[in-house]
Scaffold this active site. Structure first.
Site, short mmCIF file in Angstrom:
data_model
loop_
_atom_site.label_atom_id
_atom_site.label_comp_id
_atom_site.label_asym_id
_atom_site.label_seq_id
_atom_site.Cartn_x
_atom_site.Cartn_y
_atom_site.Cartn_z
CD GLU A 1 -1.73 -2.73 -5.09
OE1 GLU A 1 -1.24 -3.02 -6.19
OE2 GLU A 1 -2.59 -1.84 -4.93
N PRO A 2 1.42 -4.86 -0.49
CG PRO A 2 2.68 -6.45 0.67
CD PRO A 2 1.95 -6.23 -0.63
CE1 TYR B 1 -2.81 10.35 7.17
CE2 TYR B 1 -0.69 9.49 7.83
CZ TYR B 1 -1.56 9.86 6.84
OH TYR B 1 -1.21 9.72 5.53
CB CYS C 1 8.10 28.05 12.20
SG CYS C 1 9.67 28.71 12.69
CD GLU C 2 3.07 24.84 10.63
OE1 GLU C 2 1.98 24.73 11.23
OE2 GLU C 2 3.20 25.50 9.58
CE1 TYR D 1 2.56 5.09 2.25
CE2 TYR D 1 2.25 3.66 4.15
CZ TYR D 1 2.10 3.91 2.79
OH TYR D 1 1.48 2.98 2.00
C1 LIG Z 1 -3.73 1.19 -4.02
C2 LIG Z 1 -2.84 0.97 -2.86
N1 LIG Z 1 -2.14 -0.16 -2.78
C3 LIG Z 1 -1.30 -0.39 -1.75
C4 LIG Z 1 -1.15 0.52 -0.74
C5 LIG Z 1 -0.21 0.18 0.36
O1 LIG Z 1 -0.84 0.18 1.58
P1 LIG Z 1 -0.08 -0.23 2.88
O2 LIG Z 1 1.13 0.59 2.99
O3 LIG Z 1 -1.07 0.07 3.95
O4 LIG Z 1 0.21 -1.68 2.79
C6 LIG Z 1 -1.88 1.71 -0.77
C7 LIG Z 1 -1.79 2.68 0.33
O5 LIG Z 1 -2.67 2.72 1.17
C8 LIG Z 1 -2.74 1.95 -1.86
O6 LIG Z 1 -3.42 3.06 -1.95
N1 LIG Z 2 0.54 7.97 4.04
C1 LIG Z 2 -0.35 7.13 4.76
C2 LIG Z 2 -0.80 5.97 4.00
C3 LIG Z 2 -1.19 6.34 2.64
C4 LIG Z 2 -1.88 5.29 2.02
C5 LIG Z 2 -1.80 5.40 0.54
N2 LIG Z 2 -3.01 4.98 -0.08
C6 LIG Z 2 0.19 6.78 6.12
O1 LIG Z 2 1.20 7.22 6.48
O2 LIG Z 2 -0.40 6.06 6.86
#
Ligand SMILES: Cc1ncc(COP(=O)(O)O)c(C=O)c1O
Ligand SMILES: N[C@@H](CCCC[NH3+])C(=O)O
Length: 454
Positions: free
Chosen positions: A312-313, A356, A383-384, A412
């Protein structure tokens, strides 16, 4: 030279540049003779003029190519497989439809993501529902819609899902999410496979076994197998292979105990991408070959039937395909200290730097050939003090009205955008072969008031 996706590998280093600034151009991106960044066949200044800024621009061909790469690479492993897109990275109806066209399933983590997917007409049988705290209302909706798989995250959920499925008289196919106790080499905030995690059930403590046994006895649950996801933006397969070894050893014990044989092993997402030259992802094809070999070897060692490999990418599908375009506003030089260039968005559409400490490459999209004349910290208008997009980047001297591009903002960014300071969320456009289609419109001030009661 090609980058493994059939796109020419390009890296732009402005002429006369001594400080190695440069921006990596992924997918269809290139520079036209006028020195403008071109994405999907359209010059960035033209896109900014037409749709305004801040603007998210997605290179549709690159998204599709990434989907196809996953399919091809998995096919090559010879394993039965399935790939679902982690919609938390970025979701809108157009993207859900694109995923359906490319033959991917969809992983959703909330009622809102489920709602969006269903509104796009996505086949619920190919949707997986995740979440460490799935609400009863979310489970009910998912069961009523016919969601294809539930990734069970807690002992409490086993009983609730079973009861709700029974009430609706529908069976729920599920995976058990386990935490294998493996530390992934990534930012602490985005690793999820360690024993101390809010996600999943721990192997070492026996909680995973307890949950699996409860699931096997639950009248309305069909247990397909097991899921783990050790974290995000991970390079190499060391962590995944370590997790696989632990999970397979545990599954061997469970098989002895109850005869249960997992038909599916879902190893989540997490494939790292190149944000800057500091990131060196291995080709996806190599990573998947290594994982598949480890899975075959581990299953053979424990005399387990070979499970299907599910992925699940999220980031690796959309990350490098996305760009943010901003208009430059104030430029401030503090002699001997730092140069600041402010843009018309900020942490409301670009949170990862503040959250991050993530790093990005930036360029002036209307003057890509300009030689750097200094380093500039790109900041937003919120404002940060932490409202930073990219720190100390070599750029030609930015002028009010220039167009600033940030690469690799497809994952993201829009998904984690906010309305802090009553900022409006940007529009999102998909570009391909010289055509642009707006898939999310820019928010308006009326949107801010919608839902407010007098
Ligand atoms: C359970 C799960 N599956 C898939 C993903 C997708 O990860 P990424 O966007 O790094 O491929 C995440 C996020 O980290 C996740 O928490
Ligand atoms: N939001 C994060 C990844 C979240 C992963 C979800 N499990 C990022 O930007 O890198």
């Amino acid at each position: 030279m090609e980058d493994g996706r059939g796109f020419a590998r390009r890296h732009v280093t402005p002429e006369h540049c001594s400080r190695l600034p440069s921006m990596h151009l992924s997918g269809s991106a290139h520079i036209n003779p006028a020195g403008e960044l071109v994405i999907g066949g359209l010059p960035a200044p033209e896109l900014a003029e037409r749709f305004g800024t801040p603007l998210f621009v997605y290179d549709e061909a690159l998204i599709r190519e990434q989907c196809r790469r996953f399919h091809r690479a998995l096919q090559k492993t010879g394993l039965d497989h399935q790939v679902s897109y982690a919609s938390k990275a970025f979701l809108c109806r157009a993207l859900a439809r694109l995923m359906a066209e490319e033959g991917l399933g969809l992983d959703v983590v909330s009622g809102g993501e489920l709602y969006t997917a269903l509104a796009a007409g996505f086949d619920p049988a190919h949707i997986h529902l995740h979440g460490n705290n799935k609400l009863d209302s979310e489970l009910r909706r998912a069961l009523a819609a016919g969601v294809g798989c539930y990734v069970v995250d807690s002992l409490d959920e086993v009983a609730r899902l079973n009861t709700l499925a029974g009430e609706l008289g529908t069976r729920a196919r599920c995976l058990l999410r386990v935490t294998p106790g493996v530390e992934a080499h990534t930012h602490d905030f985005i690793q999820t496979g360690a024993a101390d995690s809010k996600f999943g059930l721990n192997l070492a403590s026996g909680q995973a076994s307890e949950a699996l046994r409860a699931m096997l006895q639950a009248e309305w649950l069909d247990v397909l197998g097991v899921h783990f996801h050790i974290g995000s933006q991970i390079f190499g397969t060391e962590g995944t292979r370590a997790a696989l070894a632990r999970v397979l050893a545990w599954l061997a014990g469970e098989r002895e105990h109850s005869g249960f044989a997992a038909r599916v092993l879902n190893i989540g997402g997490g494939f790292g991408i190149r944000y800057t030259g500091a990131d060196q992802p291995q080709p996806l094809e190599d990573l998947l070959a290594e994982v598949a070999a480890a899975l075959r070897a581990g299953a053979a060692e424990h005399r387990l039937p070979l499970p299907q490999l599910w992925l699940e990418p999220g980031r690796s599908i959309v990350g490098e395909a996305g760009w943010t375009l901003y208009t430059v506003g104030t430029v401030k030089q503090i002699p001997g200290v730092r140069n600041y260039v402010s843009v018309d968005g900020g942490m409301s559409d670009h949170l990862r730097t503040a959250l991050y400490g993530a790093d990005y490459e930036v360029a002036l999209a209307n003057r890509m050939h300009g030689a750097p004349q200094g380093t500039y910290t790109v900041v937003g208008k919120l404002c940060e003090s932490g409202d930073v997009v990219a720190r100390d980047k070599p750029l030609p001297e930015p002028r009010h009205g220039d167009l600033l591009a940030v690469s690799c903002t497809g994952a993201y960014h829009y998904a984690m955008s906010s309305r802090y300071n009553a900022m409006l969320r940007p529009a999102v456009v998909f570009v391909k072969d010289g055509e642009a289609r707006e898939v999310v419109r820019r928010e308006t001030y009326d949107d801010l008031l919608r839902g407010q009661l007098d």
